[in-house]
Design a protein around this motif. Structure first.
Motif, mmCIF file in Angstrom:
data_model
loop_
_atom_site.group_PDB
_atom_site.id
_atom_site.type_symbol
_atom_site.label_atom_id
_atom_site.label_comp_id
_atom_site.label_asym_id
_atom_site.label_seq_id
_atom_site.Cartn_x
_atom_site.Cartn_y
_atom_site.Cartn_z
ATOM 1 N N SER A 147 -4.907 0.307 -19.737
ATOM 2 C CA SER A 147 -4.116 1.350 -19.085
ATOM 3 C C SER A 147 -4.666 2.742 -19.406
ATOM 4 O O SER A 147 -4.625 3.641 -18.559
ATOM 5 C CB SER A 147 -2.653 1.247 -19.501
ATOM 6 N N ARG A 179 0.362 7.490 -11.706
ATOM 7 C CA ARG A 179 0.306 6.733 -12.959
ATOM 8 C C ARG A 179 1.685 6.469 -13.576
ATOM 9 O O ARG A 179 1.887 5.436 -14.212
ATOM 10 C CB ARG A 179 -0.574 7.452 -13.981
ATOM 11 N N VAL A 182 3.169 3.203 -12.357
ATOM 12 C CA VAL A 182 2.379 2.060 -12.831
ATOM 13 C C VAL A 182 2.731 1.734 -14.281
ATOM 14 O O VAL A 182 2.993 0.579 -14.634
ATOM 15 C CB VAL A 182 0.868 2.348 -12.704
ATOM 16 N N MET A 213 -4.386 -6.046 -13.966
ATOM 17 C CA MET A 213 -4.539 -4.675 -13.469
ATOM 18 C C MET A 213 -5.544 -4.552 -12.334
ATOM 19 O O MET A 213 -6.117 -3.490 -12.118
ATOM 20 C CB MET A 213 -4.913 -3.714 -14.606
ATOM 21 N N ILE A 216 -3.329 -2.694 -8.510
ATOM 22 C CA ILE A 216 -2.511 -1.502 -8.693
ATOM 23 C C ILE A 216 -2.532 -0.687 -7.403
ATOM 24 O O ILE A 216 -3.591 -0.421 -6.845
ATOM 25 C CB ILE A 216 -3.022 -0.645 -9.865
ATOM 26 N N THR A 238 4.334 -1.460 -8.034
ATOM 27 C CA THR A 238 2.992 -0.911 -8.179
ATOM 28 C C THR A 238 1.951 -1.998 -8.379
ATOM 29 O O THR A 238 0.763 -1.744 -8.307
ATOM 30 C CB THR A 238 2.935 0.060 -9.372
ATOM 31 N N TYR A 239 2.409 -3.210 -8.678
ATOM 32 C CA TYR A 239 1.510 -4.351 -8.816
ATOM 33 C C TYR A 239 1.848 -5.352 -7.710
ATOM 34 O O TYR A 239 3.012 -5.653 -7.482
ATOM 35 C CB TYR A 239 1.710 -5.068 -10.157
ATOM 36 N N ARG A 252 -4.974 -1.008 -2.808
ATOM 37 C CA ARG A 252 -6.273 -1.041 -3.471
ATOM 38 C C ARG A 252 -7.304 -1.548 -2.476
ATOM 39 O O ARG A 252 -7.075 -2.547 -1.795
ATOM 40 C CB ARG A 252 -6.222 -1.976 -4.682
#
Length: 278
Positions: A147, A179, A182, A213, A216, A238-239, A252
């Motif tokens: 992270s 961020r 996340v 990760m 994201i 966020t995931y 992404r």
């Protein structure tokens, strides 16, 4: 002073006056460190775990950073006096030898420290001209390095563009926008895993692949203004698992396989992800 009573150090965070909500779990303590040792049957390609969380566990993972006999260790357990253990080299050697089914020969201890679970994060990742990354913003066990690097990746290219005059300074606002959600969700998942591990005695029970990760997303970033309607940009997980058949602004970017080098003499195919590897 007992470490459980020591306040988490965060000089910059404190000078900025930022809130640091969350909790410290004093009952969850781990001794970690590096040690030089050898053992009959120890294979440096494997990560060893001896014992279980309901009683006592020792974990050994090879680390070439301190030498070809270097190992990183973790020790934990309900009845383990981690404060005493972390300060006693002989006791550390004795515990590893007792838990391992292999015959271990010890050379020397490089370092040892006591870790305690802190489930905390700042309420904002930036204040004026100051930006927080990594442990300064979120001391997250198990995901700290990943992270922290991704914090830096997110911030650095934006700083570079603004410093060069190629982007307005408002671009820097998107660091916190992207961020903070996340890390918030990551902290919630880590807390859930920690609670489950305490119940089952298995640290990696049901670890979600989302924590790798690689998925994201930033659907809520103001960078998307003009590319997505406010309804489409409402906060969401966020995931997520990438669905390349239905991409949207903020997803992404999927990998692009079988790209070709354009430089003379470099004809091997590459991928988009490999080109952006740090």
């Amino acid at each position: 002073m007992n470490e459980a009573e020591v306040e988490i150090v965060g000089v910059v965070r404190k000078q900025l006056g930022l809130m640091f909500p969350g909790e410290t779990r004093p009952e969850i303590r781990i001794v970690a460190g590096d040690v030089h040792l050898t053992g009959v049957g120890l294979d440096r390609t494997y990560w060893y775990r001896f014992g279980d969380l309901n009683d006592k566990r020792v974990s050994l993972r090879s680390t070439d950073e301190i030498g070809d006999d270097g190992w990183y260790f973790l020790m934990l357990g309900h009845d383990v006096d981690t404060t005493k253990l972390s300060q006693n080299e002989e006791l550390i050697f004795e515990t590893i030898a007792l838990m391992s089914p292999m015959e271990i020969s010890f050379n020397r201890l490089v370092y040892s420290s006591e870790y305690r679970a802190n489930i905390r994060m700042v309420d904002t990742f930036s204040e004026g001209r100051v930006f927080l990354t990594g442990d300064a913003a979120h001391p997250t066990g198990g995901q700290g390095l990943n992270s922290s690097v991704q914090d830096s990746f997110n911030l650095c290219w934006k700083l570079a563009l603004v410093e060069k005059g190629l982007a307005d300074k408002s671009l820097l606002d998107t660091y916190n926008q992207e961020r903070l959600p996340v890390i918030t969700e990551m902290l919630e998942m880590n807390t859930s895993i920690l609670k489950r591990a305490r119940t089952t005695g298995v640290m990696d029970a049901g670890l979600p692949t989302l924590l790798y990760m690689l998925g994201i997303y930033c659907h809520f970033s103001s960078i998307l203004n003009g590319f997505a309607t406010p309804m489409e940009r409402k906060p969401m997980n966020t995931y997520k698992i990438l669905d390349e058949s239905e991409l949207e602004a903020g997803d992404r970017a999927p990998d692009a396989p079988k790209l070709l080098h354009v430089q003379p003499g470099e004809s091997d195919s590459v991928t988009l992800f490999s080109l952006y590897r740090p």
